[in-house]
Structure formats: structure tokens, C-alpha cells
Design an enzyme around this catalytic site. Structure first.
Site, PDB file in Angstrom:
ATOM      1  CB  CYS A  23      78.455  74.424  94.141  1.00 34.76           C
ATOM      2  SG  CYS A  23      78.751  72.882  93.242  1.00 34.76           S
ATOM      3  CD  GLU A  64      75.786  79.326  90.157  1.00 30.16           C
ATOM      4  OE1 GLU A  64      74.531  79.455  90.222  1.00 30.16           O
ATOM      5  OE2 GLU A  64      76.466  78.833  91.065  1.00 30.16           O
TER       6      GLU A  64
END
EC number: 4.-.-.-
Length: 336
Positions: free
Chosen positions: A2, A129
Site C-alpha cells: 500500500c 495498486e
């Protein structure tokens, strides 16, 4: 992993979105720590070292407070341990924006704050992502499935939040005091786990997401919930959705609605979209599609391709998605 998030709500709306029931059953909105609303700047593209909203137990700041009471703070993304002895925190040599759950009890960087009860919840609209495919990286925006509301944010009561559901990620924080004196620096790391089946087609790691207020309560209440029991909350979840977005988000300096706007991949097939993501794409497509050679960027007619960064009073693109009427422009409010 992340390494990039979006957090576009104004400080007051972040507080409303984090409302909870205390031990007496009263609905409460956590207050911001004094001075921290000025440190937090809403953005569609937040990267490590930026200040972001974090939820934690009030007892960390007020020793006489109940550990179940909550407070909001703006903390630096990328944990600086309390024992760091350099004068400049930017000289920290290790990347600490993420902390793997499988080594959290072993590494000194994270073991110390973990066993001190320094648990927090990192808040965001969603995170980005990148999926590697055929030598290229396609970004995806990942968030909780949203429930559309009949109300506009301006019409909501303090305790009646019907806007977007914020993503609630488990984290650890620490407090570093400059050796030469000065204001203490609060910073955090996001705990990561193996990806769930939903996420695995994009990346093999994902944030440890706390799904529901009971999980949030147990993670934050270090006075009542032991470290061992709290760690049982750290696991992959399936209750997330996603859609592909423009590569404009690749550059962390870009901060516009285009970062989270859904795109349709026309040349290369990406992961299958969830039902929630398909509905969002349909809603956006009914607005004002703009075609490109390799992909189509779908945006609202009120948002230019490079829309302005979010203001501390703005609702953002996700809020428009939460409106009840699909494909209909948001009604203008009468001037008083």
C-alpha cells in the site's frame, strides 16, 4: 503493498464518517487533536511522507481517558521509531510505509510500538495498486463497496453520515522527539497481509483492512484488548471492490479527479470487475465518456479531465457516485 492512497474528505466530514457508539450507547463523532486539521490536506493522490487522518484511542494523549474513546490525528505516513537518533527524520534509511503482518512481532521497528499498544486505524477513500502485465503496470483504485444515499453531504446531521464509507486499514504508530527539542512527530505504518481472492489478481499483498466497527473497536482499545487478541483481526478480507484508473496517478504530483476516475481497458484484458465496480462504470459512462487510443477515461460532465484538487469543503467524485439517481446531474441547491 500500500504505497498510494486517496483521501478527499474535508476534516469535518472525516469526523462524521468515523462516528461510533461509546460504551454508554451514545453516538459520537471523534474530535480532531488540536492543530491537526491544518496538517491534513485532502488529496486524490497521497504518498508516503504526507500527513493523513488516523483514528486512535484518546488515552494515548489523555491518560485519564477511557481507552475506548477515540480521537483523530494527522500523522506522517512512514513510521519513525521513537529511538531514531538523527536530527532529520527524512534520513530514515528504511522504508516503513508498510509493515508485514508475518514479521510484525520480530522486527524492532514494529515490535516496540505493537507491544506498547500503539495501534491505529489509517483512513482513506481508497488505495491504489499496480498490476504487472506484459511488461506494463496498470493502476487500480481499491475501496469498500459503497451504498448510495438519498441525501447530499450538506443535508446530513452531525451523527447521520450517509456519504462514502472510508477504508479503515490497521496500522501502528510511534512518537519521535527531535534530539534538539521541538514538536514531537507522530508517524504510522500500514500493516499488510497476503491478498484475498478478490485482490490476488492484482497484487499478492494488500492492507490489513478492518471491516466493521467491532473490528475497529477491538483494534483501537489497547486497554481492554490484548496484543495477542488484536492480532487475530489482521487477515485478508473479500469485502472490497476496484476499478482500473488512468496512469496519471503514477506521478504522485498529480492531484485531480482523474486519479480515481474509472477507465475502460480496450486493448488488454484486466481482472474481471466486481458487480459494484460495474455499476460505478455504468454510472460514469452515462455521464460524459472521453475516448483515448488505448483506454477510455469516464468522468462526470462537471469534472474536467484535469479537475482541481479537492478542497477542505469539497465532496469529490466518489460522493457523486453515492447520489441516488444514476446518470442524472446533481440538483443545484437553492441559494439562501
Amino acid at each position: 503493498m500500500c504505497g498510494r492512497t486517496a483521501c478527499t474528505l474535508a476534516p469535518d466530514d472525516v469526523s462524521k464518517a468515523c462516528s461510533y457508539q461509546d460504551k454508554q450507547g451514545r453516538q459520537k463523532c471523534p474530535k480532531w487533536r488540536d492543530g491537526d486539521t491544518d496538517k491534513y490536506q485532502p488529496s486524490y493522490n497521497k504518498s508516503p511522507q504526507s500527513n493523513n487522518p488516523v483514528l486512535l484511542s484518546l488515552k494515548h494523549f489523555q491518560k485519564d481517558a477511557d481507552s475506548s474513546e477515540r480521537v483523530l490525528a494527522a500523522m506522517r505516513w512512514g513510521l519513525i521509531p521513537s529511538w531514531f537518533n538523527e536530527l532529520d527524520p527524512s534520513k530514515m534509511q528504511y522504508k516503513t510505509n508498510n509493515c508485514r503482518s508475518d514479521t510484525i512481532t520480530e522486527k524492532a521497528l514494529y515490535k516496540a510500538p505493537l507491544f506498547k499498544g500503539r495501534r491505529c486505524v489509517v483512513l482513506a477513500d481508497g488505495f491504489y495498486e499496480w498490476k504487472r502485465q506484459d511488461g506494463e503496470k496498470q493502476p487500480y483504485y481499491i475501496y469498500f463497496p459503497q451504498i448510495k444515499s438519498e441525501k447530499f453531504p450538506e443535508e446530513q446531521d452531525m451523527m447521520d453520515w450517509n456519504g462514502q464509507r472510508l477504508l479503515t486499514m490497521a496500522g501502528l504508530f510511534d512518537c519521535w522527539e527531535p534530539p534538539s527539542g521541538g514538536e514531537p512527530l507522530y508517524s504510522y505504518t500500514v500493516i499488510t497481509v497476503d491478498s484475498s481472492k478478490t485482490m490476488n489478481c492484482i497484487h499478492d499483498r494488500m492492507p490489513a483492512i478492518l471491516d466493521g466497527d467491532e473490528a475497529i473497536r477491538k483494534w483501537l482499545d489497547f486497554g481492554e484488548v490484548s496484543t495477542q487478541d488484536a492480532l487475530k483481526l489482521i487477515h485478508p478480507i473479500e469485502n472490497i471492490t476496484y476499478h482500473p484508473v488512468s496512469t496519471v496517478v503514477n506521478n504522485s504530483r498529480n492531484n485531480s479527479t482523474e486519479c480515481i476516475a474509472a477507465v475502460i481497458l480496450t486493448q488488454k484484458k484486466g481482472p474481471a470487475l466486481s458487480a459494484s465496480s460495474k455499476k460505478m462504470l455504468e454510472w460514469l459512462q452515462n455521464k460524459s465518456p472521453k475516448k483515448e487510443e488505448s483506454r477510455s477515461i469516464i468522468q462526470s460532465p462537471k469534472l474536467s479531465q484535469f479537475g482541481a484538487p479537492p478542497k477542505k469543503t469539497s465532496a469529490g467524485l466518489m460522493q457523486q457516485w453515492l447520489k441516488k439517481e444514476d446518470g442524472e446531474p446533481s440538483p443545484k441547491r437553492a441559494k439562501k
